[in-house]
Scaffold this motif. Structure first.
Motif, PDB file in Angstrom:
ATOM      1  N   MET A   1       0.840  -1.191   0.000  1.00 33.26           N
ATOM      2  CA  MET A   1       0.000   0.000   0.000  1.00 33.26           C
ATOM      3  C   MET A   1       0.879   1.247   0.000  1.00 33.26           C
ATOM      4  O   MET A   1       1.946   1.272   0.606  1.00 33.26           O
ATOM      5  N   ARG A   2       0.384   2.283  -0.694  1.00 35.38           N
ATOM      6  CA  ARG A   2       1.114   3.541  -0.806  1.00 35.38           C
ATOM      7  C   ARG A   2       0.224   4.671  -0.296  1.00 35.38           C
ATOM      8  O   ARG A   2      -0.900   4.838  -0.789  1.00 35.38           O
ATOM      9  N   LEU A   3       0.756   5.430   0.645  1.00 31.91           N
ATOM     10  CA  LEU A   3       0.007   6.510   1.273  1.00 31.91           C
ATOM     11  C   LEU A   3       0.736   7.826   1.043  1.00 31.91           C
ATOM     12  O   LEU A   3       1.961   7.864   0.939  1.00 31.91           O
ATOM     13  N   ALA A   4      -0.031   8.913   0.986  1.00 32.57           N
ATOM     14  CA  ALA A   4       0.562  10.228   0.778  1.00 32.57           C
ATOM     15  C   ALA A   4      -0.303  11.270   1.466  1.00 32.57           C
ATOM     16  O   ALA A   4      -1.412  10.983   1.935  1.00 32.57           O
ATOM     17  N   THR A   5       0.218  12.495   1.515  1.00 29.85           N
ATOM     18  CA  THR A   5      -0.534  13.636   2.024  1.00 29.85           C
ATOM     19  C   THR A   5      -0.665  14.642   0.897  1.00 29.85           C
ATOM     20  O   THR A   5       0.331  15.079   0.315  1.00 29.85           O
ATOM     21  N   LEU A   6      -1.896  14.992   0.602  1.00 30.38           N
ATOM     22  CA  LEU A   6      -2.214  15.818  -0.560  1.00 30.38           C
ATOM     23  C   LEU A   6      -2.723  17.180  -0.096  1.00 30.38           C
ATOM     24  O   LEU A   6      -3.507  17.275   0.855  1.00 30.38           O
ATOM     25  N   ARG A   7      -2.262  18.246  -0.778  1.00 32.17           N
ATOM     26  CA  ARG A   7      -2.809  19.573  -0.530  1.00 32.17           C
ATOM     27  C   ARG A   7      -4.053  19.768  -1.397  1.00 32.17           C
ATOM     28  O   ARG A   7      -4.036  19.468  -2.592  1.00 32.17           O
ATOM     29  N   GLY A  20      -2.943   5.510 -11.055  1.00 37.25           N
ATOM     30  CA  GLY A  20      -2.881   6.895 -11.481  1.00 37.25           C
ATOM     31  C   GLY A  20      -3.773   7.840 -10.720  1.00 37.25           C
ATOM     32  O   GLY A  20      -4.021   8.969 -11.167  1.00 37.25           O
ATOM     33  N   THR A  21      -4.285   7.411  -9.570  1.00 41.84           N
ATOM     34  CA  THR A  21      -5.186   8.273  -8.794  1.00 41.84           C
ATOM     35  C   THR A  21      -4.826   8.215  -7.307  1.00 41.84           C
ATOM     36  O   THR A  21      -4.129   7.313  -6.842  1.00 41.84           O
ATOM     37  N   TYR A  22      -5.341   9.210  -6.575  1.00 40.11           N
ATOM     38  CA  TYR A  22      -5.281   9.230  -5.121  1.00 40.11           C
ATOM     39  C   TYR A  22      -6.704   9.159  -4.577  1.00 40.11           C
ATOM     40  O   TYR A  22      -7.581   9.914  -5.002  1.00 40.11           O
ATOM     41  N   THR A  23      -6.917   8.249  -3.626  1.00 43.77           N
ATOM     42  CA  THR A  23      -8.209   8.118  -2.968  1.00 43.77           C
ATOM     43  C   THR A  23      -8.115   8.695  -1.571  1.00 43.77           C
ATOM     44  O   THR A  23      -7.251   8.281  -0.775  1.00 43.77           O
ATOM     45  N   PRO A  53      -6.844  12.765  -9.579  1.00 50.90           N
ATOM     46  CA  PRO A  53      -5.760  12.254 -10.436  1.00 50.90           C
ATOM     47  C   PRO A  53      -4.402  12.492  -9.799  1.00 50.90           C
ATOM     48  O   PRO A  53      -4.163  13.521  -9.165  1.00 50.90           O
ATOM     49  N   ALA A  54      -3.503  11.528  -9.971  1.00 47.51           N
ATOM     50  CA  ALA A  54      -2.152  11.679  -9.437  1.00 47.51           C
ATOM     51  C   ALA A  54      -1.360  12.710 -10.227  1.00 47.51           C
ATOM     52  O   ALA A  54      -0.551  13.449  -9.662  1.00 47.51           O
TER      53      ALA A  54
END
Length: 278
Positions: A1-7, A20-23, A53-54
């Motif tokens: 699994m890949r996690l990130a923090t999005l503005r 190709g997306t962030y949920t 979209p990523a």
């Protein structure tokens, strides 16, 4: 699994990378807030929030305000040898503050007070389970995952004294991201490299660490409790600009790419602040 923090226009949000997306993972402002929940893996896997979209995403540091950032100096055999030092029995530790962190595509600020600004590609270990005096054989259970950091260093300030902190804690200097990759998808071994304007400056195996992630978690937690979202930056390999003949340093407009195979890439432009040398 890949996690990130999005503005986002509404603020930062924790997200799961799906191709190709962030949920979005509803209810969590960043990955560290998610990791504070013992059931974070289940929550992240089940999340079905808004999808973005990523491509073109504005990534914040993967954890935005860790309670501590512990850095390891002189931890790659190649780098230790190029700096003319012996292999250490114990890790050399120093601290960074959260104000240094930037996102995977943000500009690195080049301050006017130093012109010897250097790159340091590093593997980052992100803590997912709290603990004190963690045994090395138990440490893997405390690792949420791995990410990429560039411990950009202001060498003139760093070497004013024998202590390094003042060369390592400049505001908006340290990219961290782009994602956290969980240990079931990635473990140390793949290549780490730095490119400046497309030229490879550093390249090594992440298996070249003298002190590995589990040892570092055990060693550091002997002193102080490690909390979810804390970051351990594990050291840089050979190829830093300061060790070159002649020395090479970052200049305004250069693009620094920090890559770990299987995790991703940081791509940051060096940008001089007002009054800085260009």
């Amino acid at each position: 699994m890949r996690l990130a923090t999005l503005r986002t226009p509404e603020g930062t949000v924790a997200v799961r990378r799906d191709g190709g997306t962030y949920t979005q993972i509803p209810g969590f402002a960043d990955v560290a807030a998610l990791l504070a929940r013992p059931d974070w893996r289940t929550l992240a896997a089940a999340a079905d929030g808004p999808v973005r979209p990523a491509e073109g995403a504005d990534l914040a540091p993967v954890v935005t305000h860790p309670s501590k950032i512990v850095c390891v100096g002189l931890n790659y055999r190649t780098h230790i040898l190029e700096m003319g030092r012996d292999l250490p029995e114990y890790p050399t530790l120093f601290a960074k503050y959260a104000d240094t962190l930037i996102g995977a595509g943000d500009d690195i600020e080049l301050p006017e007070e130093d012109t010897a600004i250097d790159w340091e590609a590093e593997l980052a270990v992100i803590v997912g389970k709290p603990g004190r005096r963690i045994r090395e054989e138990d440490a893997a259970a405390h690792i949420a995952g791995y990410s990429i950091c560039n411990d950009v260093s202001m060498r003139t300030w760093q070497f004013r004294t024998k202590e390094w902190l003042q060369g390592k804690n400049w505001e908006k200097s340290t990219p961290l991201g782009p994602v956290l990759v969980t240990p079931d998808e990635w473990t140390p071994g793949p290549a780490i490299r730095t490119l400046v304007d497309g030229q490879v400056m550093q390249e090594a195996s992440t298996a070249d660490l003298v002190h590995g992630p589990e040892f570092l978690i055990s060693y550091i937690s002997t002193m102080i409790t490690l909390n979810p979202g804390d970051v351990i930056i594990t050291g840089t390999p050979g190829g830093v600009g300061h060790a070159r003949t002649p020395a090479r340093y970052l200049r305004h407009g250069q693009v620094v790419e920090t890559v770990i195979e299987g995790i991703g890439t940081l791509a940051n432009r060096a940008a001089a602040t007002v009054g800085a040398a260009v």
